[in-house]
Design a protein around this motif. Structure first.
Motif, PDB file in Angstrom:
ATOM      1  N   PRO A 134       0.600  -1.511   0.360  1.00 40.48           N
ATOM      2  CA  PRO A 134      -0.199   0.139   0.229  1.00 40.48           C
ATOM      3  C   PRO A 134       0.591   0.914  -0.140  1.00 40.48           C
ATOM      4  O   PRO A 134       0.504   2.994   0.084  1.00 40.48           O
ATOM      5  CB  PRO A 134      -0.663   0.534   1.092  1.00 40.48           C
ATOM      6  N   GLN A 135       2.327   1.492   0.507  1.00 37.08           N
ATOM      7  CA  GLN A 135       2.840   2.551   0.344  1.00 37.08           C
ATOM      8  C   GLN A 135       3.512   2.707  -0.689  1.00 37.08           C
ATOM      9  O   GLN A 135       3.139   4.535  -1.121  1.00 37.08           O
ATOM     10  CB  GLN A 135       4.225   2.144   1.059  1.00 37.08           C
ATOM     11  N   VAL A 136       2.780   1.965  -2.377  1.00 39.96           N
ATOM     12  CA  VAL A 136       3.413   2.839  -3.488  1.00 39.96           C
ATOM     13  C   VAL A 136       2.297   3.803  -4.104  1.00 39.96           C
ATOM     14  O   VAL A 136       0.737   4.094  -3.727  1.00 39.96           O
ATOM     15  CB  VAL A 136       3.328   1.888  -4.907  1.00 39.96           C
ATOM     16  N   ASP A 137       2.779   4.247  -4.890  1.00 38.76           N
ATOM     17  CA  ASP A 137       1.926   6.229  -5.127  1.00 38.76           C
ATOM     18  C   ASP A 137       1.153   5.574  -5.963  1.00 38.76           C
ATOM     19  O   ASP A 137       1.811   4.696  -7.328  1.00 38.76           O
ATOM     20  CB  ASP A 137       2.806   6.902  -5.935  1.00 38.76           C
ATOM     21  N   ILE A 138      -0.383   5.026  -6.432  1.00 38.73           N
ATOM     22  CA  ILE A 138      -1.628   4.601  -6.799  1.00 38.73           C
ATOM     23  C   ILE A 138      -1.276   5.462  -8.237  1.00 38.73           C
ATOM     24  O   ILE A 138      -1.313   4.719  -9.590  1.00 38.73           O
ATOM     25  CB  ILE A 138      -2.134   4.652  -6.156  1.00 38.73           C
ATOM     26  N   GLN A 139      -1.457   6.115  -7.950  1.00 39.24           N
ATOM     27  CA  GLN A 139      -1.471   7.558  -9.347  1.00 39.24           C
ATOM     28  C   GLN A 139      -0.322   7.200 -10.197  1.00 39.24           C
ATOM     29  O   GLN A 139      -0.510   6.816 -11.370  1.00 39.24           O
ATOM     30  CB  GLN A 139      -1.593   8.768  -9.520  1.00 39.24           C
ATOM     31  N   GLN A 140       1.180   7.233 -10.216  1.00 38.16           N
ATOM     32  CA  GLN A 140       2.202   7.313 -10.667  1.00 38.16           C
ATOM     33  C   GLN A 140       2.469   5.704 -11.015  1.00 38.16           C
ATOM     34  O   GLN A 140       2.787   5.176 -12.371  1.00 38.16           O
ATOM     35  CB  GLN A 140       3.641   7.136  -9.437  1.00 38.16           C
ATOM     36  N   LEU A 141       1.879   4.813  -9.860  1.00 40.21           N
ATOM     37  CA  LEU A 141       1.978   3.264 -11.009  1.00 40.21           C
ATOM     38  C   LEU A 141       1.535   3.117 -11.594  1.00 40.21           C
ATOM     39  O   LEU A 141       1.083   2.534 -13.008  1.00 40.21           O
ATOM     40  CB  LEU A 141       0.888   2.452  -9.774  1.00 40.21           C
ATOM     41  N   ARG A 142       0.103   3.111 -11.556  1.00 42.52           N
ATOM     42  CA  ARG A 142      -1.184   3.028 -12.973  1.00 42.52           C
ATOM     43  C   ARG A 142      -0.627   3.744 -14.205  1.00 42.52           C
ATOM     44  O   ARG A 142      -0.429   3.661 -15.593  1.00 42.52           O
ATOM     45  CB  ARG A 142      -2.179   3.423 -12.262  1.00 42.52           C
ATOM     46  N   THR A 143      -0.241   5.217 -13.480  1.00 52.68           N
ATOM     47  CA  THR A 143      -0.086   5.537 -14.775  1.00 52.68           C
ATOM     48  C   THR A 143       1.740   4.972 -16.259  1.00 52.68           C
ATOM     49  O   THR A 143       1.252   5.224 -16.762  1.00 52.68           O
ATOM     50  CB  THR A 143       0.925   7.143 -14.415  1.00 52.68           C
ATOM     51  N   LEU A 144       2.562   5.006 -15.262  1.00 56.46           N
ATOM     52  CA  LEU A 144       3.616   3.846 -16.246  1.00 56.46           C
ATOM     53  C   LEU A 144       2.952   2.360 -16.224  1.00 56.46           C
ATOM     54  O   LEU A 144       3.783   2.336 -16.907  1.00 56.46           O
ATOM     55  CB  LEU A 144       4.424   3.845 -14.429  1.00 56.46           C
ATOM     56  N   ILE A 145       2.407   1.953 -15.908  1.00 52.96           N
ATOM     57  CA  ILE A 145       1.968   0.808 -16.321  1.00 52.96           C
ATOM     58  C   ILE A 145       0.391   1.431 -18.130  1.00 52.96           C
ATOM     59  O   ILE A 145       0.982   0.087 -18.297  1.00 52.96           O
ATOM     60  CB  ILE A 145       0.420  -0.014 -15.024  1.00 52.96           C
ATOM     61  N   ARG A 146      -0.183   2.234 -17.519  1.00 50.49           N
ATOM     62  CA  ARG A 146      -0.487   2.431 -19.232  1.00 50.49           C
ATOM     63  C   ARG A 146       0.298   3.027 -20.096  1.00 50.49           C
ATOM     64  O   ARG A 146       0.251   2.554 -21.103  1.00 50.49           O
ATOM     65  CB  ARG A 146      -1.337   3.710 -18.519  1.00 50.49           C
ATOM     66  N   ASN A 147       1.792   3.538 -19.460  1.00 45.38           N
ATOM     67  CA  ASN A 147       2.621   4.380 -20.365  1.00 45.38           C
ATOM     68  C   ASN A 147       3.492   2.829 -21.618  1.00 45.38           C
ATOM     69  O   ASN A 147       3.843   2.850 -22.326  1.00 45.38           O
ATOM     70  CB  ASN A 147       3.038   5.259 -20.253  1.00 45.38           C
ATOM     71  N   ALA A 148       3.834   1.971 -20.385  1.00 47.17           N
ATOM     72  CA  ALA A 148       4.978   0.463 -20.411  1.00 47.17           C
ATOM     73  C   ALA A 148       3.469  -0.111 -21.825  1.00 47.17           C
ATOM     74  O   ALA A 148       4.032  -1.222 -22.967  1.00 47.17           O
ATOM     75  CB  ALA A 148       4.804  -0.265 -19.315  1.00 47.17           C
ATOM     76  N   LYS A 149       3.049  -0.113 -21.527  1.00 46.43           N
ATOM     77  CA  LYS A 149       1.834  -1.030 -22.144  1.00 46.43           C
ATOM     78  C   LYS A 149       1.402  -0.367 -23.696  1.00 46.43           C
ATOM     79  O   LYS A 149       2.131  -1.112 -24.738  1.00 46.43           O
ATOM     80  CB  LYS A 149       0.347  -0.849 -22.092  1.00 46.43           C
ATOM     81  N   LYS A 150       1.799   1.001 -24.204  1.00 43.81           N
ATOM     82  CA  LYS A 150       1.513   1.323 -24.731  1.00 43.81           C
ATOM     83  C   LYS A 150       3.157   1.708 -25.549  1.00 43.81           C
ATOM     84  O   LYS A 150       3.052   1.657 -26.810  1.00 43.81           O
ATOM     85  CB  LYS A 150       1.521   3.431 -24.748  1.00 43.81           C
ATOM     86  N   GLU A 151       4.062   1.448 -25.053  1.00 39.01           N
ATOM     87  CA  GLU A 151       5.160   1.104 -25.654  1.00 39.01           C
ATOM     88  C   GLU A 151       6.059   0.040 -26.085  1.00 39.01           C
ATOM     89  O   GLU A 151       5.957  -0.039 -27.331  1.00 39.01           O
ATOM     90  CB  GLU A 151       6.309   1.391 -24.303  1.00 39.01           C
ATOM     91  N   GLN A 152       5.050  -0.749 -25.660  1.00 38.44           N
ATOM     92  CA  GLN A 152       5.512  -2.535 -26.098  1.00 38.44           C
ATOM     93  C   GLN A 152       4.129  -2.509 -27.023  1.00 38.44           C
ATOM     94  O   GLN A 152       4.094  -3.184 -28.262  1.00 38.44           O
ATOM     95  CB  GLN A 152       4.701  -3.189 -25.174  1.00 38.44           C
ATOM     96  N   GLU A 153       3.138  -2.116 -27.486  1.00 38.00           N
ATOM     97  CA  GLU A 153       2.482  -1.486 -28.454  1.00 38.00           C
ATOM     98  C   GLU A 153       2.877  -1.028 -29.482  1.00 38.00           C
ATOM     99  O   GLU A 153       2.701  -1.672 -31.047  1.00 38.00           O
ATOM    100  CB  GLU A 153       0.880  -1.015 -28.045  1.00 38.00           C
ATOM    101  N   LYS A 154       3.420   0.560 -29.443  1.00 38.88           N
ATOM    102  CA  LYS A 154       4.254   0.817 -30.222  1.00 38.88           C
ATOM    103  C   LYS A 154       5.766   0.677 -30.591  1.00 38.88           C
ATOM    104  O   LYS A 154       6.480   0.819 -31.602  1.00 38.88           O
ATOM    105  CB  LYS A 154       3.967   2.163 -30.356  1.00 38.88           C
ATOM    106  N   ASN A 155       6.388  -0.517 -29.993  1.00 37.56           N
ATOM    107  CA  ASN A 155       7.743  -1.040 -30.191  1.00 37.56           C
ATOM    108  C   ASN A 155       8.646   0.004 -29.846  1.00 37.56           C
ATOM    109  O   ASN A 155       9.173   0.198 -30.685  1.00 37.56           O
ATOM    110  CB  ASN A 155       7.500  -1.639 -31.177  1.00 37.56           C
ATOM    111  N   GLN A 156       7.703   0.688 -29.283  1.00 38.52           N
ATOM    112  CA  GLN A 156       9.456   2.037 -28.308  1.00 38.52           C
ATOM    113  C   GLN A 156      10.058   1.266 -27.142  1.00 38.52           C
ATOM    114  O   GLN A 156       9.496   1.038 -26.648  1.00 38.52           O
ATOM    115  CB  GLN A 156       8.405   3.245 -27.873  1.00 38.52           C
TER     116      GLN A 156
END
Length: 175
Positions: A134-156
């Motif tokens: 629970p100590q992890v910043d939830i908003q930053q976690l969700r943002t990074l997950i979303r961005n990582a998924k986009k990177e994988q889709e676009k092969n960035q």
């Protein structure tokens, strides 16, 4: 006149508790392997192991000889010879402790990687992760997950993928 089977070269292998020459050689090779393991350690890790000055100096010289293979091979034999006269049990215990520490750190590292991959692959994993850490910043976690998924889709390049790892690593390692 001496019998042909007498050993007159100063070897006392047959005096040692009735051990066979093969057994003595096997033990010598084990001591050399222990010496090689000590040589492979960093000087900082080696400093944590209690040993006499002569052995410390021999290990320091081995660090300098790593470039010269044959010299290092002979020096490892010398270190094995030095270790024959020492009590190696404390050294072995210290090495076992270092090995276990390294293995535990590796397991934690793999756990961080597994969580990162689960978070990206499974949207339900976020809830499990937040419940467990629970100590992890939830908003930053969700943002990074979303961005990582986009990177994988676009092969960035995996920038967010790495940042996600760095975000969750401290939470998992503190456990």
């Amino acid at each position: 006149m001496a019998d042909m089977t007498d050993f007159t070269h100063g070897d006392d292998w047959d005096v040692e508790e009735g051990k066979s020459k093969t057994q003595v050689k096997k033990e010598m090779h084990q001591l050399q392997a222990l010496g090689e393991e000590l040589i492979a350690l960093s000087p900082a890790a080696r400093a944590k192991i209690e040993m006499d000055d002569e052995l410390k100096d021999a290990l320091a010289l081995a660090d300098k000889l790593k470039v010269k293979r044959e010299a290092l091979r002979r020096h490892v034999q010398f270190i094995g010879r030095l270790m024959r006269t020492r009590d190696i049990e404390p050294i072995e215990r210290a090495l076992a402790l270092i090995r276990n520490t390294n293995q535990a750190a590796t397991r934690k590292f793999h756990l961080v990687e597994d969580w990162r991959d689960r978070l990206i692959a499974d949207s339900n994993a976020v809830t499990d992760f937040i419940a467990q850490y629970p100590q992890v910043d939830i908003q930053q976690l969700r943002t990074l997950i979303r961005n990582a998924k986009k990177e994988q889709e676009k092969n960035q390049p995996p920038k967010a993928y790495r940042e996600l790892f760095q975000l969750i690593k401290p939470a998992i390692l503190e456990e």
